[in-house]
Design a protein around this motif. Structure first.
Motif, PDB file in Angstrom:
ATOM      1  N   ALA A  30       0.836  -1.202   0.000  1.00 62.24           N
ATOM      2  CA  ALA A  30       0.000   0.000   0.000  1.00 62.24           C
ATOM      3  C   ALA A  30       0.869   1.250   0.000  1.00 62.24           C
ATOM      4  N   LEU A  31       0.466   2.206  -0.839  1.00 66.74           N
ATOM      5  CA  LEU A  31       1.233   3.434  -0.988  1.00 66.74           C
ATOM      6  C   LEU A  31       0.318   4.650  -0.930  1.00 66.74           C
ATOM      7  N   ASP A  32       0.795   5.669  -0.237  1.00 61.96           N
ATOM      8  CA  ASP A  32       0.173   6.981  -0.267  1.00 61.96           C
ATOM      9  C   ASP A  32       0.487   7.596  -1.632  1.00 61.96           C
ATOM     10  N   ALA A  33      -0.532   7.846  -2.442  1.00 61.49           N
ATOM     11  CA  ALA A  33      -0.327   8.409  -3.779  1.00 61.49           C
ATOM     12  C   ALA A  33      -0.875   9.830  -3.861  1.00 61.49           C
ATOM     13  N   THR A  34      -0.892  10.539  -2.721  1.00 61.99           N
ATOM     14  CA  THR A  34      -1.235  11.945  -2.783  1.00 61.99           C
ATOM     15  C   THR A  34      -0.084  12.702  -3.437  1.00 61.99           C
ATOM     16  N   LEU A  35      -0.335  13.931  -3.829  1.00 61.44           N
ATOM     17  CA  LEU A  35       0.554  14.630  -4.760  1.00 61.44           C
ATOM     18  C   LEU A  35       1.995  14.732  -4.278  1.00 61.44           C
ATOM     19  N   ARG A 117      -5.288 -16.274   3.560  1.00 62.01           N
ATOM     20  CA  ARG A 117      -4.171 -15.769   4.345  1.00 62.01           C
ATOM     21  C   ARG A 117      -3.400 -14.672   3.602  1.00 62.01           C
ATOM     22  N   VAL A 118      -3.099 -13.598   4.328  1.00 63.43           N
ATOM     23  CA  VAL A 118      -2.240 -12.525   3.845  1.00 63.43           C
ATOM     24  C   VAL A 118      -1.002 -12.506   4.736  1.00 63.43           C
ATOM     25  N   GLY A 119       0.182 -12.630   4.123  1.00 63.50           N
ATOM     26  CA  GLY A 119       1.405 -12.728   4.908  1.00 63.50           C
ATOM     27  C   GLY A 119       1.798 -11.449   5.594  1.00 63.50           C
ATOM     28  N   ALA A 120       1.504 -10.299   4.979  1.00 64.18           N
ATOM     29  CA  ALA A 120       1.875  -9.022   5.579  1.00 64.18           C
ATOM     30  C   ALA A 120       1.234  -7.887   4.796  1.00 64.18           C
ATOM     31  N   LEU A 121       1.057  -6.758   5.475  1.00 64.66           N
ATOM     32  CA  LEU A 121       0.678  -5.499   4.849  1.00 64.66           C
ATOM     33  C   LEU A 121       1.870  -4.563   4.954  1.00 64.66           C
ATOM     34  N   VAL A 122       2.286  -4.006   3.831  1.00 66.73           N
ATOM     35  CA  VAL A 122       3.330  -2.987   3.805  1.00 66.73           C
ATOM     36  C   VAL A 122       2.680  -1.669   3.420  1.00 66.73           C
ATOM     37  N   PHE A 123       2.930  -0.637   4.222  1.00 68.03           N
ATOM     38  CA  PHE A 123       2.429   0.696   3.890  1.00 68.03           C
ATOM     39  C   PHE A 123       3.589   1.673   3.876  1.00 68.03           C
ATOM     40  N   VAL A 124       3.684   2.476   2.809  1.00 65.57           N
ATOM     41  CA  VAL A 124       4.729   3.476   2.672  1.00 65.57           C
ATOM     42  C   VAL A 124       4.071   4.847   2.590  1.00 65.57           C
ATOM     43  N   GLY A 125       4.433   5.737   3.507  1.00 65.98           N
ATOM     44  CA  GLY A 125       3.849   7.077   3.514  1.00 65.98           C
ATOM     45  C   GLY A 125       4.602   8.003   4.438  1.00 65.98           C
ATOM     46  N   GLN A 153       7.964   4.790   7.093  1.00 63.43           N
ATOM     47  CA  GLN A 153       7.685   6.225   7.114  1.00 63.43           C
ATOM     48  C   GLN A 153       8.842   7.028   6.554  1.00 63.43           C
ATOM     49  N   GLU A 154       8.537   7.846   5.558  1.00 64.64           N
ATOM     50  CA  GLU A 154       9.530   8.804   5.094  1.00 64.64           C
ATOM     51  C   GLU A 154       9.455  10.050   5.970  1.00 64.64           C
ATOM     52  N   GLY A 155      10.590  10.491   6.454  1.00 63.26           N
ATOM     53  CA  GLY A 155      10.612  11.707   7.256  1.00 63.26           C
ATOM     54  C   GLY A 155      10.318  11.453   8.722  1.00 63.26           C
ATOM     55  N   HIS A 156      10.045  12.555   9.431  1.00 66.29           N
ATOM     56  CA  HIS A 156       9.921  12.475  10.886  1.00 66.29           C
ATOM     57  C   HIS A 156       8.672  13.185  11.407  1.00 66.29           C
ATOM     58  N   GLY A 173       3.313  -5.762  14.182  1.00 67.91           N
ATOM     59  CA  GLY A 173       4.214  -5.477  13.076  1.00 67.91           C
ATOM     60  C   GLY A 173       5.352  -4.550  13.462  1.00 67.91           C
ATOM     61  N   VAL A 174       5.788  -3.740  12.499  1.00 71.33           N
ATOM     62  CA  VAL A 174       6.983  -2.914  12.667  1.00 71.33           C
ATOM     63  C   VAL A 174       6.760  -1.542  12.044  1.00 71.33           C
ATOM     64  N   HIS A 175       7.242  -0.526  12.731  1.00 72.15           N
ATOM     65  CA  HIS A 175       7.286   0.835  12.182  1.00 72.15           C
ATOM     66  C   HIS A 175       8.749   1.223  12.047  1.00 72.15           C
ATOM     67  N   GLU A 176       9.148   1.575  10.822  1.00 75.98           N
ATOM     68  CA  GLU A 176      10.532   1.989  10.565  1.00 75.98           C
ATOM     69  C   GLU A 176      10.528   3.251   9.708  1.00 75.98           C
ATOM     70  N   ARG A 177      11.504   4.101   9.944  1.00 71.69           N
ATOM     71  CA  ARG A 177      11.678   5.297   9.116  1.00 71.69           C
ATOM     72  C   ARG A 177      12.745   5.049   8.058  1.00 71.69           C
ATOM     73  N   PHE A 178      12.631   5.767   6.944  1.00 67.20           N
ATOM     74  CA  PHE A 178      13.659   5.696   5.905  1.00 67.20           C
ATOM     75  C   PHE A 178      13.850   7.092   5.325  1.00 67.20           C
ATOM     76  N   ASP A 179      14.982   7.285   4.689  1.00 67.96           N
ATOM     77  CA  ASP A 179      15.331   8.555   4.080  1.00 67.96           C
ATOM     78  C   ASP A 179      15.270   8.383   2.567  1.00 67.96           C
ATOM     79  N   LEU A 180      14.464   9.206   1.902  1.00 70.32           N
ATOM     80  CA  LEU A 180      14.321   9.095   0.459  1.00 70.32           C
ATOM     81  C   LEU A 180      15.642   9.348  -0.263  1.00 70.32           C
TER      82      LEU A 180
END
Length: 225
Positions: A30-35, A117-125, A153-156, A173-180
């Motif tokens: 799943a991805l946030d596809a806002t502008l 069965r769904v093994g995992a949900l990935v969300f990037v936003g 999560q991108e950013g802080h 699950g897990v919450h992790e941050r990343f840098d674009l």
């Protein structure tokens, strides 16, 4: 006899297809596809093939793309079994302005998990503009169905961080941050989530021997769930 042989061949091919599907993991991507998310969308489009690659030796992976954008648009693709199919779909989608619709993502994932069965949900936003208590209720239902949410999560942004961390907690699950600016980090996180969706902790443990992001996710999961 020819007709009987054809029926047997058809039965065997169908049985093989069912067995293959049972071996394959299923991951909702799943991805946030806002502008504001176009740069992240473009990078995710380039990286998505790695999720298929890392699970190939473990039976494969089916991925369903879910995205939201605009005022009230939240869509889900069919289940896709190849990187080319997913990339082709992502390249046809453009980001549009709007608010987050994470609740709809969580509810969709729960509906899919109730069917199979769904093994995992990935969300990037990078943002959350909804009622956090409502999101927690949806996350709790997803957790009860055994689906862990991996929120990258991108950013802080602190509001998004609080919501993502709570969704992760409620689903196990897990919450992790990343840098674009360091896309290899997101790539590693996606590979790790795919390994978990395909073969659970065992798959993640194998990947963790050589990938730092997989080790981070494994440590966050406690290594035993």
């Amino acid at each position: 006899m020819a007709g009987r042989a054809a029926e047997v061949d058809l039965f065997l091919s169908q049985a093989k297809a069912v067995a293959q599907t049972a071996r394959e993991g299923r991951l909702i991507f799943a991805l946030d596809a806002t502008l504001s998310r176009q740069p992240t969308w473009d990078i995710a489009c380039r990286l998505q093939a790695q999720m298929f690659d890392v699970t190939a030796a473990q039976g494969g992976l089916n991925i369903q793309l879910v995205y939201f954008r605009g005022l009230d648009e939240c869509r889900a693709s069919r289940w896709l079994a190849s990187a080319d199919a997913l990339k082709g779909l992502m390249e046809r989608i453009d980001c549009r302005g709007g608010e987050t619709q994470i609740e709809r993502v969580l509810d969709h994932a729960a509906a899919q998990a109730a069917k199979a069965r769904v093994g995992a949900l990935v969300f990037v936003g990078d943002a959350m503009e909804e009622n956090i208590d409502t999101l927690c209720a949806s996350a709790g239902k997803l957790g009860m169905l055994g689906v862990k949410a991996f929120l990258f999560q991108e950013g802080h942004d602190p509001i998004a961080g609080q919501a993502f961390a709570e969704i992760a907690r409620l689903t196990g699950g897990v919450h992790e941050r990343f840098d674009l600016r360091a896309p290899h980090s997101l790539a590693g996180l996606l590979r790790a989530a795919a390994a978990y969706a395909s073969d659970g902790v065992a798959g993640l443990t194998r990947l963790a021997s050589g990938e730092p992001e997989a080790r981070r996710l494994l440590a966050s999961l406690g290594g035993t769930r």
